[in-house]
Design an enzyme around this catalytic site. Structure first.
Site, PDB file in Angstrom:
ATOM      1  N   HIS A  30      14.780   4.506   0.600  1.00  0.00           N
ATOM      2  CA  HIS A  30      14.305   5.894   0.461  1.00  0.00           C
ATOM      3  C   HIS A  30      13.729   6.106  -0.933  1.00  0.00           C
ATOM      4  O   HIS A  30      14.123   5.419  -1.861  1.00  0.00           O
ATOM      5  CB  HIS A  30      15.442   6.879   0.695  1.00  0.00           C
ATOM      6  CG  HIS A  30      16.018   6.810   2.078  1.00  0.00           C
ATOM      7  ND1 HIS A  30      15.351   7.256   3.179  1.00  0.00           N
ATOM      8  CD2 HIS A  30      17.205   6.309   2.517  1.00  0.00           C
ATOM      9  CE1 HIS A  30      16.102   7.063   4.258  1.00  0.00           C
ATOM     10  NE2 HIS A  30      17.226   6.499   3.883  1.00  0.00           N
ATOM     11  N   LYS A  73       0.859  -1.184   0.000  1.00  0.00           N
ATOM     12  CA  LYS A  73       0.000   0.000   0.000  1.00  0.00           C
ATOM     13  C   LYS A  73       0.899   1.239   0.000  1.00  0.00           C
ATOM     14  O   LYS A  73       1.721   1.410   0.907  1.00  0.00           O
ATOM     15  CB  LYS A  73      -0.909  -0.008   1.237  1.00  0.00           C
ATOM     16  CG  LYS A  73      -2.037   1.026   1.199  1.00  0.00           C
ATOM     17  CD  LYS A  73      -3.101   0.641   0.170  1.00  0.00           C
ATOM     18  CE  LYS A  73      -4.222   1.659   0.117  1.00  0.00           C
ATOM     19  NZ  LYS A  73      -5.119   1.569   1.281  1.00  0.00           N
ATOM     20  N   HIS A  74       0.759   2.067  -1.034  1.00  0.00           N
ATOM     21  CA  HIS A  74       1.538   3.306  -1.129  1.00  0.00           C
ATOM     22  C   HIS A  74       3.031   3.015  -1.041  1.00  0.00           C
ATOM     23  O   HIS A  74       3.735   3.570  -0.190  1.00  0.00           O
ATOM     24  CB  HIS A  74       1.104   4.310  -0.069  1.00  0.00           C
ATOM     25  CG  HIS A  74      -0.351   4.667  -0.133  1.00  0.00           C
ATOM     26  ND1 HIS A  74      -0.959   5.085  -1.292  1.00  0.00           N
ATOM     27  CD2 HIS A  74      -1.316   4.641   0.812  1.00  0.00           C
ATOM     28  CE1 HIS A  74      -2.235   5.317  -1.066  1.00  0.00           C
ATOM     29  NE2 HIS A  74      -2.486   5.043   0.203  1.00  0.00           N
ATOM     30  N   ASN A 120      12.860   5.681   8.218  1.00  0.00           N
ATOM     31  CA  ASN A 120      13.289   4.607   9.092  1.00  0.00           C
ATOM     32  C   ASN A 120      12.151   3.600   9.273  1.00  0.00           C
ATOM     33  O   ASN A 120      10.992   3.979   9.353  1.00  0.00           O
ATOM     34  CB  ASN A 120      13.677   5.173  10.457  1.00  0.00           C
ATOM     35  CG  ASN A 120      14.935   6.013  10.433  1.00  0.00           C
ATOM     36  OD1 ASN A 120      15.849   5.759   9.674  1.00  0.00           O
ATOM     37  ND2 ASN A 120      14.965   7.035  11.267  1.00  0.00           N
TER      38      ASN A 120
END
Length: 332
Positions: free
Chosen positions: A332, A3-4, A172
């Site tokens: 990231h 999800k996302h 994180n």
């Protein structure tokens, strides 16, 4: 269950307990007939069933009819897998009026060694994180008392599942796993202890879904399954507004007694055998202190902090087994 761009849950095919069957609304007989792929997706989906609402599924094996039937009743937007049986493809092609996305992955595809990100005209590059996390990462450097002697095979599986999950989770990140499934993912926080607290809140909801009061909520007829899922979670959280409570209570034949904080705390004391994995080192012992409240017995983290000795001592105080994998998993 993505999800996302981050995993909402991840799992491998470990059989369900009778209580889990009740919590996930599947009969024990049906659970016994699940194929490994269907079982793994069912568990992954139930890591965070509110977050997974409208997910994109990723399956590592050929999708069979049993897996497609699980997906058929879920609110999901698409799936990617290395293959699909004829029966599964027929079911999935009819989902969402034909708008359900079905992607077949190429097993032979190898991504480029270097990744690029462009930000306002600046381009950053780094080597792709192509490490394959395995048993050796969890057993080669167990730094707590008694070494690897208390590290069970089930715990190693949970360490691997949790570490793979956070490898693809926005940093994180910290994740909790139990019995081959993620039970709490904390993503994208600025401090690691906040990751632990966020993932721990999700773990608490997952575990409390198995509380007798939650399992026996008297739902009225006609409620959709996702409405029952949402109602259970809100019952556990309990922080209703006055208007919300009116609508929530209307979903039951009789208004349930509250699940009070003392009952929740007492039930959480029975949680055990849970694994926590972190995408980078724990800079302080505060994360371990908080994890101790959540039934954590096993810890996987890269190590490399100047506070490693303090964190190891904290694990020893709580009787946890900690493995330092030597592998950072920033994403990231």
């Amino acid at each position: 269950s993505f999800k996302h761009v981050s995993p909402a849950g991840a799992a491998v095919a470990v059989p369900l307990s009778p209580t889990e069957c009740m919590a996930y609304e599947i009969t024990p007989e049906a659970a016994e007939n699940l194929t490994p792929s269907a079982l793994a997706y069912l568990k992954a989906r139930n890591a965070d069933p509110m977050c997974s609402f409208g997910d994109f599924a990723a399956v590592s094996d050929v999708v069979d009819e049993a897996t497609a039937l699980i997906l058929k009743k879920e609110v999901s937007d698409g799936i990617v897998a290395p293959g699909f049986t004829k029966e599964a493809l027929t079911i999935l092609k009819s989902k969402k009026g034909g708008r359900f996305i079905v992607l077949q992955a190429n097993n032979d595809y190898t991504p480029n060694e270097v990744e690029y990100r462009e930000v306002y005209g600046m381009t950053f590059s780094q080597k792709r994180n192509d490490i394959i996390i395995g048993k050796e990462h969890m057993t080669k450097n167990v730094v707590t008392k008694d070494g690897a002697t208390r590290l069970t095979e089930n715990a190693i599986v949970d360490m691997i599942v949790a570490s793979i999950c956070i490898k693809y989770t926005q940093s994180n990140s910290v994740g909790f796993a139990k019995d081959g499934m993620m039970v709490g993912v904390g993503a994208g926080q600025q401090s690691r202890v906040d990751c632990v607290k966020l993932a721990g809140r999700k773990l608490g909801v997952w575990y409390l879904r198995q509380h007798p009061k939650v399992l026996n909520l008297p739902f009225r007829e006609g409620l959709k399954r996702q409405e029952r899922v949402n109602a259970r979670v809100r019952y556990i959280e309990g922080d209703f507004t006055a208007e919300e409570r009116v609508r929530w209570e209307a979903q039951f034949t009789t208004v349930p007694e509250p699940l009070i904080e003392e009952e929740k705390n007492e039930f959480m004391k029975s949680a055990n055998g849970i694994t926590i994995s972190s995408d980078a080192f724990f800079p302080f012992r505060d994360s371990i202190d908080h994890a101790s409240k959540m039934g954590v017995n096993f810890v996987a983290q890269p190590g490399g902090s100047v506070q490693d000795a303090q964190v190891t001592a904290a694990c020893d105080e709580y009787g946890m087994v900690m493995s330092m994998t030597g592998v950072r998993l920033f994403h990231h």
